[in-house]
Design a protein around this motif. Structure first.
Motif, PDB file in Angstrom:
ATOM      1  N   ARG A 126       0.836  -1.210   0.000  1.00 47.10           N
ATOM      2  CA  ARG A 126       0.000   0.000   0.000  1.00 47.10           C
ATOM      3  C   ARG A 126       0.871   1.261   0.000  1.00 47.10           C
ATOM      4  O   ARG A 126       0.458   2.298  -0.519  1.00 47.10           O
TER       5      ARG A 126
ATOM      6  N   TRP B 206       1.496   2.572  -3.328  1.00 47.75           N
ATOM      7  CA  TRP B 206       0.357   3.306  -3.878  1.00 47.75           C
ATOM      8  C   TRP B 206       0.236   4.689  -3.226  1.00 47.75           C
ATOM      9  O   TRP B 206      -0.683   5.450  -3.544  1.00 47.75           O
TER      10      TRP B 206
ATOM     11  N   ARG C 127      -6.298   5.434  -2.561  1.00 48.90           N
ATOM     12  CA  ARG C 127      -7.379   4.553  -3.003  1.00 48.90           C
ATOM     13  C   ARG C 127      -7.876   4.932  -4.388  1.00 48.90           C
ATOM     14  O   ARG C 127      -8.371   4.081  -5.138  1.00 48.90           O
TER      15      ARG C 127
ATOM     16  N   ARG D 169      -6.029   3.023  -7.104  1.00 53.91           N
ATOM     17  CA  ARG D 169      -6.440   1.617  -7.127  1.00 53.91           C
ATOM     18  C   ARG D 169      -7.845   1.472  -7.684  1.00 53.91           C
ATOM     19  O   ARG D 169      -8.162   0.497  -8.370  1.00 53.91           O
ATOM     20  N   LYS D 170      -8.731   2.416  -7.394  1.00 55.94           N
ATOM     21  CA  LYS D 170     -10.091   2.370  -7.919  1.00 55.94           C
ATOM     22  C   LYS D 170     -10.092   2.437  -9.456  1.00 55.94           C
ATOM     23  O   LYS D 170     -10.804   1.704 -10.130  1.00 55.94           O
TER      24      LYS D 170
ATOM     25  N   LEU E 222      -1.191   5.637 -10.818  1.00 59.27           N
ATOM     26  CA  LEU E 222      -1.312   4.249 -11.287  1.00 59.27           C
ATOM     27  C   LEU E 222      -0.167   3.895 -12.233  1.00 59.27           C
ATOM     28  O   LEU E 222       0.436   2.823 -12.125  1.00 59.27           O
TER      29      LEU E 222
END
Length: 652
Positions: free
Chosen positions: A37, A40, A44, A47-48, A85
């Motif tokens: 995580r 990233w 979120r 990732r979405k 991303l």
């Protein structure tokens, strides 16, 4: 993950798990690592976007759809998320289109969802279904689908249609797998598939009917009604309407219908009715000349048909011919196991002189089925003829009672072994006690030793060592009248007791005596289901050393050396026995703190347990795994994490 190596082609860079906990793995050189995580940046949004593109067929979407689905409005967040991303998966993996984005395909970014979709397409193309080809595919699909909910962290409306698609795939693949298992004669696995389908959706009428039908064939209407009532109560609580019992059209099986279930036995049954009209070539099963001998000698004495059974044993050890006049080994064993049904033409007891030779052959076949992956077939056959055989032992002609008791004790012990693998320890204990009573009626010391030894084993696998010791004593008192092989097998059990109680000198002395007796074993045994070969000697010798090591004694290296000897006889070790040896080797590796040996042996044991459909072996493997997974220094190690998927709800 265990699947990573399968997708390690040169183009592949990323593997994504969407079922259960969301995971992204990247391949760097020949190694794989999980994307944390932190990489990233705990974002979120990135990732979405990744997930939304991955689950879309074609993996391309307009920017406006992404914004609407993820944020409900136009938002500048999309640009930040896309850049983040790309920093994680690589710029080449995410292309910008005119007004949208496109991800790389399955060959570069593998997802479990697309893998299942591909399996479903492959199976649909195989019409008619070729069972040997589709079963591994469907088992893989079920394993993936059983990992958990698709995109569990997502709550947008766009995910609802996907989850409905997944439920349809899960239901359809489960039905296909159940049907394939039935074609293979794997009744227990088929029943379990239908049970899971019904528990997932009590309103699934087709699966409910098939599940209850299989339950009735095995345990009668009472068991089926009991399960139906449980499902009906649950459905009522959930507000689901299920079809009434009467509308399911289920009828309790008669003797005739049970015989029809074993259609493979029909050619042999006809030959038994008219022995003079039989030609050897007309018996499409293994050992056709042996079956013909059974027909000719059906009215003979016990000595004659015991000889026939010995010939049948020898025939079953030989490879089958590929001739079109022969069935597969599994079909042949099922046909022989079904032989007693030929004599069950009414509710009255069949003539013992006709029935007992057939039971002798059937017991031999059931033993072979148990030692391969035919537990369900053996259970189904035994449940049909064993009650009649037991009745003959207690109330039949006095001249045939000892032989009937001997065969019934043998059958009870096999039935108890099957119940152990089905996970019912109480049924195993009950059947073992019944076997001891029947063995006493036989008047044969060897039969009594085997039954008492089997009862002691019931306590051994239940961890009740003092009880095991108590029930082993009567067997030890009869050993002087038993064969060397049976004495060897019994002394190994006594050695295991002493080892579990921390008595190394006594345990190792008994092992020496048992090994010496094994080397002087007699040629053949009177009952076929007492199999004690070199692999058994290796397993019990290793276990004695392992039990001593578990008590803090310095015997771990000796245990490992003994277990490793099994590799040179691996080709002939029955899967049931090999699974137990692998579990023992995993325990030994755990004591030695050998992580990679531990994971390899435990993984092999669970694969064998799944192949056999053994609940008890799966539970035992899971217990060992949980011992390491919770609070052990290895719990965070990669091999342990990668094994997690072997212990899904579906498998255990």
């Amino acid at each position: 993950m265990m699947e990573l190596d399968r997708f390690s082609s040169a183009q592949l860079r990323i593997q994504v798990w969407l079922f259960g906990a969301f995971q992204v793995w990247k391949r760097e050189g020949i190694d794989w690592r999980e994307v944390s995580r932190k990489e990233w940046h705990y974002d979120r949004a990135a990732r979405k976007v990744f997930v939304r593109l991955l689950v879309t067929r074609g993996r391309r979407l307009a920017r406006s759809i992404l914004e609407d689905d993820l944020w409900g409005e136009s938002s500048q967040r999309i640009y930040t998320a896309v850049n983040r991303l790309r920093s994680v998966i690589g710029k080449d993996m995410l292309k910008s289109l005119d007004g949208g984005y496109a991800l790389a395909g399955q060959e570069q970014i593998w997802t479990d969802l697309d893998a299942v979709r591909d399996i479903m397409r492959q199976v649909r193309r195989r019409e008619p279904l070729i069972v040997e080809e589709v079963v591994p595919l469907l088992e893989e699909a079920q394993e993936i689908l059983g990992r958990g909910e698709l995109l569990g962290e997502e709550d947008g409306t766009w995910v609802h249609a996907l989850r409905a698609e997944v439920e349809n795939m899960k239901r359809q693949s489960g039905r296909w797998l159940a049907q394939a298992y039935m074609q293979q004669g794997k009744w227990w696995q088929a029943r379990e598939q239908y049970r899971m389908l019904v528990e997932g959706d009590p309103g699934d009428e087709e699966s409910l009917r098939e599940w209850l039908r299989l339950l009735m064939e095995e345990g009668g209407e009472r068991e089926a009604r009991k399960c139906y009532q449980r499902i009906a109560r649950r459905a009522e609580e959930e507000g689901i309407k299920i079809v009434p019992w009467k509308q399911l059209g289920l009828v309790e099986q008669s003797d005739h219908m049970l015989r029809c279930k074993y259609a493979l036995a029909v050619p042999i049954s006809r030959s038994l009715a008219n022995p003079t009209a039989v030609a050897v070539a007309e018996l499409p099963t293994v050992g056709s000349h042996v079956c013909l001998a059974l027909v000719v000698q059906r009215a003979g004495d016990e000595e004659s048909w015991t000889g026939v059974r010995q010939r049948l044993q020898e025939e079953l050890e030989m490879p089958l011919s590929n001739s079109q006049h022969h069935l597969s080994r599994r079909q042949a064993l099922a046909a022989i196991a079904a032989l007693p049904l030929a004599a069950l033409t009414s509710r009255a007891l069949p003539p013992a002189e006709e029935f007992l030779p057939l039971c002798a052959a059937a017991n031999a076949a059931c033993n072979h089925l148990m030692n391969s992956d035919g537990l369900d077939k053996a259970h189904a056959a035994l449940s049909c003829y064993l009650p009649v055989l037991e009745q003959l032992a207690y109330t039949g002609s006095s001249s045939y009672r000892p032989a009937a008791a001997r065969l019934a004790a043998e059958g009870k012990r096999m039935a108890g072994c099957i119940e152990t693998h089905r996970g019912d320890s109480q049924a195993k204990l009950r059947l073992s006690l019944e076997a001891v009573r029947l063995a006493a009626l036989s008047g044969d010391p060897g039969v009594q030793v085997m039954a008492l030894r089997d009862l002691a084993l019931a306590y051994y696998y239940g961890g009740q060592i003092e009880q095991m010791r108590v029930h082993l004593q009567p067997a030890l008192a009869l050993l002087d009248r038993a064969t060397p092989l049976l004495r060897s097998g019994t002394l190994f059990l006594q050695a295991a007791v002493e080892a579990r109680l921390g008595q190394p000198q006594t345990a190792l002395r008994l092992v020496g005596q048992a090994q010496d007796l094994f080397s002087r074993k007699a040629d053949g045994e009177p009952l076929p289901d007492f199999r004690f070969e070199e692999d058994n000697v290796i397993m019990w010798t290793g276990r004695v050393h392992l039990h001593l090591a578990e008590r803090g004694r310095p015997y771990t290296s000796q245990a490992r050396k003994v277990f490793e000897q099994s590799s040179r006889v691996k080709a002939v070790i029955p899967p049931r026995l090999l699974a137990e040896i692998n579990l023992d080797m995993a325990r030994t590796a755990l004591i030695q703190q050998d992580l990679y040996a531990f994971s390899a042996f435990l993984e092999e044991s669970i694969h064998l347990a799944n192949r056999l459909g053994s609940v008890s072996l799966r539970r035992e493997a899971r217990a060992i795994y949980q011992q390491v997974r919770t609070g052990h220094p290895w719990s965070a190690e990669r091999p342990i994490k990668e094994m997690k998927d072997l212990f899904t709800t579906r498998n255990i």
